[in-house]
Motif scaffolding. Sequence first.
Motif, PDB file in Angstrom:
ATOM      1  N   TYR A 139      23.131  70.446  40.397  1.00 21.58           N
ATOM      2  CA  TYR A 139      23.888  69.298  40.539  1.00 21.58           C
ATOM      3  C   TYR A 139      25.438  69.707  40.851  1.00 21.58           C
ATOM      4  O   TYR A 139      25.806  70.299  39.859  1.00 21.58           O
ATOM      5  N   ASN A 142      28.374  70.031  38.047  1.00 21.40           N
ATOM      6  CA  ASN A 142      28.108  70.072  36.612  1.00 21.40           C
ATOM      7  C   ASN A 142      28.958  71.044  35.930  1.00 21.40           C
ATOM      8  O   ASN A 142      29.176  72.286  36.366  1.00 21.40           O
ATOM      9  N   PHE A 143      29.101  70.810  34.692  1.00 18.50           N
ATOM     10  CA  PHE A 143      29.615  71.944  33.830  1.00 18.50           C
ATOM     11  C   PHE A 143      28.577  72.927  33.104  1.00 18.50           C
ATOM     12  O   PHE A 143      27.414  72.600  33.153  1.00 18.50           O
ATOM     13  N   LEU A 167      27.605  61.352  32.704  1.00 18.07           N
ATOM     14  CA  LEU A 167      26.271  61.902  32.592  1.00 18.07           C
ATOM     15  C   LEU A 167      25.968  62.960  33.606  1.00 18.07           C
ATOM     16  O   LEU A 167      25.826  64.265  33.233  1.00 18.07           O
ATOM     17  N   SER A 169      24.021  65.442  35.640  1.00 15.95           N
ATOM     18  CA  SER A 169      22.788  65.952  35.719  1.00 15.95           C
ATOM     19  C   SER A 169      22.389  66.041  34.045  1.00 15.95           C
ATOM     20  O   SER A 169      21.285  66.575  34.150  1.00 15.95           O
ATOM     21  N   THR A 171      23.765  67.741  31.392  1.00 14.88           N
ATOM     22  CA  THR A 171      23.950  68.797  30.598  1.00 14.88           C
ATOM     23  C   THR A 171      24.068  68.650  29.194  1.00 14.88           C
ATOM     24  O   THR A 171      23.712  69.237  28.222  1.00 14.88           O
ATOM     25  N   VAL A 186      25.989  57.866  30.097  1.00 14.05           N
ATOM     26  CA  VAL A 186      26.175  56.906  31.243  1.00 14.05           C
ATOM     27  C   VAL A 186      26.642  57.281  32.485  1.00 14.05           C
ATOM     28  O   VAL A 186      27.316  58.358  32.662  1.00 14.05           O
ATOM     29  N   GLU A 187      25.863  56.939  33.439  1.00 11.47           N
ATOM     30  CA  GLU A 187      25.990  57.413  34.924  1.00 11.47           C
ATOM     31  C   GLU A 187      26.192  56.074  35.793  1.00 11.47           C
ATOM     32  O   GLU A 187      25.156  55.460  35.570  1.00 11.47           O
ATOM     33  N   GLN A 189      25.626  56.258  39.212  1.00  5.96           N
ATOM     34  CA  GLN A 189      24.385  56.243  40.182  1.00  5.96           C
ATOM     35  C   GLN A 189      23.205  56.035  39.663  1.00  5.96           C
ATOM     36  O   GLN A 189      22.630  56.923  38.803  1.00  5.96           O
ATOM     37  N   ALA A 216      25.388  52.651  34.540  1.00  2.00           N
ATOM     38  CA  ALA A 216      26.676  51.537  34.066  1.00  2.00           C
ATOM     39  C   ALA A 216      27.951  52.349  34.757  1.00  2.00           C
ATOM     40  O   ALA A 216      27.853  53.410  34.936  1.00  2.00           O
ATOM     41  N   ASP A 217      28.878  51.415  34.854  1.00  2.00           N
ATOM     42  CA  ASP A 217      30.261  52.067  35.434  1.00  2.00           C
ATOM     43  C   ASP A 217      31.073  52.122  34.154  1.00  2.00           C
ATOM     44  O   ASP A 217      31.232  50.982  33.352  1.00  2.00           O
ATOM     45  N   SER A 218      31.127  53.299  33.598  1.00  2.87           N
ATOM     46  CA  SER A 218      31.987  53.529  32.331  1.00  2.87           C
ATOM     47  C   SER A 218      33.415  52.915  32.246  1.00  2.87           C
ATOM     48  O   SER A 218      34.019  52.667  31.269  1.00  2.87           O
ATOM     49  N   PRO A 242      34.900  63.996  34.023  1.00  3.85           N
ATOM     50  CA  PRO A 242      34.953  62.975  35.236  1.00  3.85           C
ATOM     51  C   PRO A 242      34.979  63.710  36.437  1.00  3.85           C
ATOM     52  O   PRO A 242      35.085  64.949  36.603  1.00  3.85           O
ATOM     53  N   GLU A 255      33.258  51.933  42.411  1.00  2.93           N
ATOM     54  CA  GLU A 255      33.580  51.956  41.008  1.00  2.93           C
ATOM     55  C   GLU A 255      33.744  53.532  40.777  1.00  2.93           C
ATOM     56  O   GLU A 255      34.299  53.940  39.688  1.00  2.93           O
ATOM     57  N   LEU A 257      34.701  57.253  40.063  1.00  2.08           N
ATOM     58  CA  LEU A 257      36.123  57.689  39.959  1.00  2.08           C
ATOM     59  C   LEU A 257      36.605  58.495  41.449  1.00  2.08           C
ATOM     60  O   LEU A 257      37.884  59.006  41.331  1.00  2.08           O
TER      61      LEU A 257
HETATM   62  C1  LIG Z   1      31.754  65.901  37.235  1.00  2.00           C
HETATM   63  S1  LIG Z   1      30.192  64.935  37.101  1.00  2.00           S
HETATM   64  C2  LIG Z   1      29.607  65.331  35.504  1.00  2.00           C
HETATM   65  C3  LIG Z   1      28.603  66.419  35.415  1.00  2.00           C
HETATM   66  C4  LIG Z   1      27.985  66.630  33.980  1.00  2.00           C
HETATM   67  N1  LIG Z   1      28.901  67.115  32.914  1.00  2.00           N
HETATM   68  C5  LIG Z   1      26.739  67.550  34.153  1.00  2.00           C
HETATM   69  O1  LIG Z   1      26.898  68.648  33.670  1.00  2.00           O
HETATM   70  O2  LIG Z   1      25.951  67.451  35.051  1.00  2.00           O
HETATM   71  C6  LIG Z   1      30.923  63.307  37.123  1.00  2.00           C
HETATM   72  C7  LIG Z   1      29.742  62.336  37.116  1.00  2.00           C
HETATM   73  O3  LIG Z   1      30.533  61.099  36.923  1.00  2.00           O
HETATM   74  C8  LIG Z   1      29.683  59.891  37.537  1.00  2.00           C
HETATM   75  N2  LIG Z   1      30.807  59.062  37.819  1.00  2.00           N
HETATM   76  C9  LIG Z   1      31.589  58.694  38.542  1.00  2.00           C
HETATM   77  N3  LIG Z   1      32.550  57.553  38.301  1.00  2.00           N
HETATM   78  C10 LIG Z   1      31.700  56.969  37.220  1.00  2.00           C
HETATM   79  C11 LIG Z   1      31.851  55.742  36.494  1.00  2.00           C
HETATM   80  N4  LIG Z   1      32.992  54.789  37.016  1.00  2.00           N
HETATM   81  N5  LIG Z   1      31.156  55.589  35.725  1.00  2.00           N
HETATM   82  C12 LIG Z   1      30.175  56.575  35.362  1.00  2.00           C
HETATM   83  N6  LIG Z   1      29.935  57.615  35.993  1.00  2.00           N
HETATM   84  C13 LIG Z   1      30.604  57.865  36.876  1.00  2.00           C
HETATM   85  C14 LIG Z   1      29.415  60.732  39.055  1.00  2.00           C
HETATM   86  O4  LIG Z   1      28.422  60.132  39.552  1.00  2.00           O
HETATM   87  C15 LIG Z   1      29.038  62.151  38.318  1.00  2.00           C
HETATM   88  O5  LIG Z   1      27.702  62.144  38.147  1.00  2.00           O
END
Ligand SMILES: C[S@@+](CC[C@H](N)C(=O)[O-])C[C@H]1O[C@@H](n2cnc3c(N)ncnc32)[C@H](O)[C@@H]1O
Length: 363
Positions: A139, A142-143, A167, A169, A171, A186-187, A189, A216-218, A242, A255, A257
Amino acid sequence: MTPSAELIGQSVDSALALPKQRLCQMLQGCLDSLTIEELRTRLLLVKEMGPARGSWSAAEVVTVRFGLWHEQLRQIRESRSLERARHYLKRLLRSFEEVKTPSFSDINLCRWQEYDDLWTDSLWNIERRDRSGQHSSHYWGNFVPQIPHQLMRRFSKAGEWVLDPFLGSGTTLIEARRLGRNALGVELQESVAQETWARVQREDNPHKVQSVVRQADSSSVDFRSLLDQHQIPNVQLAILHPPYHDIIRFSDQPECLSNQADVDAFVDGFTRVVAGVEKVLQKKRFLAVVIGDKYAGSEWVPLGFLTMQRILGLNFSLKSIIVKNFEETLGKRSQRELWRYRALAGGFYVFKHEYVFLFQKKG
Ligand SMILES: C[S@@+](CC[C@H](N)C(=O)[O-])C[C@H]1O[C@@H](n2cnc3c(N)ncnc32)[C@H](O)[C@@H]1O
């Protein structure tokens, strides 16, 4: 002194489970010695003690790390006076009999020396990503699992709830299963949430914890009612990773970010997420934000500090700013020379770090 035959060949970090009652009796015997010579002779027997064999409960054994254990015995043996040796012995005995933990973790402070795999410095240089089990780097963005691993061990207890409102992927949820923490992710997509849910379920669940994934939209969801739907009273740790604004476009959803028109809109949206999370985070507990900066219009845009500043306007105090090395993306690696040239010509530095901002919710 030579260690018992069955202990020879152990690596310094290997764990050694010793029968607790017998060990404490033997240490007490050393403590009752009338001369330093008698104490050293009795200590020899402690050093030669073999590991607990057969089925013992966790409460019946003391687990020590081989290297540290022998170092502690050496310190006692080499004490110049009986008084000094007894001081070290008492400290060792206390560390086996007493448990003292912070209110926010399971770390036994009486045995703090045993935790040298927990980081306490503000510079994190993570050389290799943990790719074990369901962890993978497929993904984009991801971190590394080591980040949630360190945060959960230091800032949550087994059986508590961890919230990850970005959320991706999964992790955090995968790592939470390994560490015996319940976790809610919470994710935005739908497809990502579904795929992640399937992956999290494929990860072993040795501690029988709950993992919950919601789409959901966080930035607008009511976390209180989300938690209520799963009978979760509140969460004890929040880990937020984020998008770093538009560096990676995660989706076209308005929505998202990563899809905000400008930095101000990104920071506003992110602040709404933190404000929502704050409502369900237990008092005095921790919130960690993993974020990097970006470069736009020939200027460094400090997304990390901009978001930090906004969080400090909420009900949080700043506990640490950790700088973590940044893995080069494959694209950047192949263009390393080009980036060096651009940096030299344009008067900037190529990003090699990101931040982990650590906050504590006020009372
Ligand atoms: C940097 S990634 C996180 C990766 C995660 N830590 C991992 O290890 O897989 C940011 C995630 O936030 C989701 N995202 C962006 N805007 C969002 C929102 N408003 N609500 C919830 N999720 C959101 C994106 O789709 C993306 O999957």
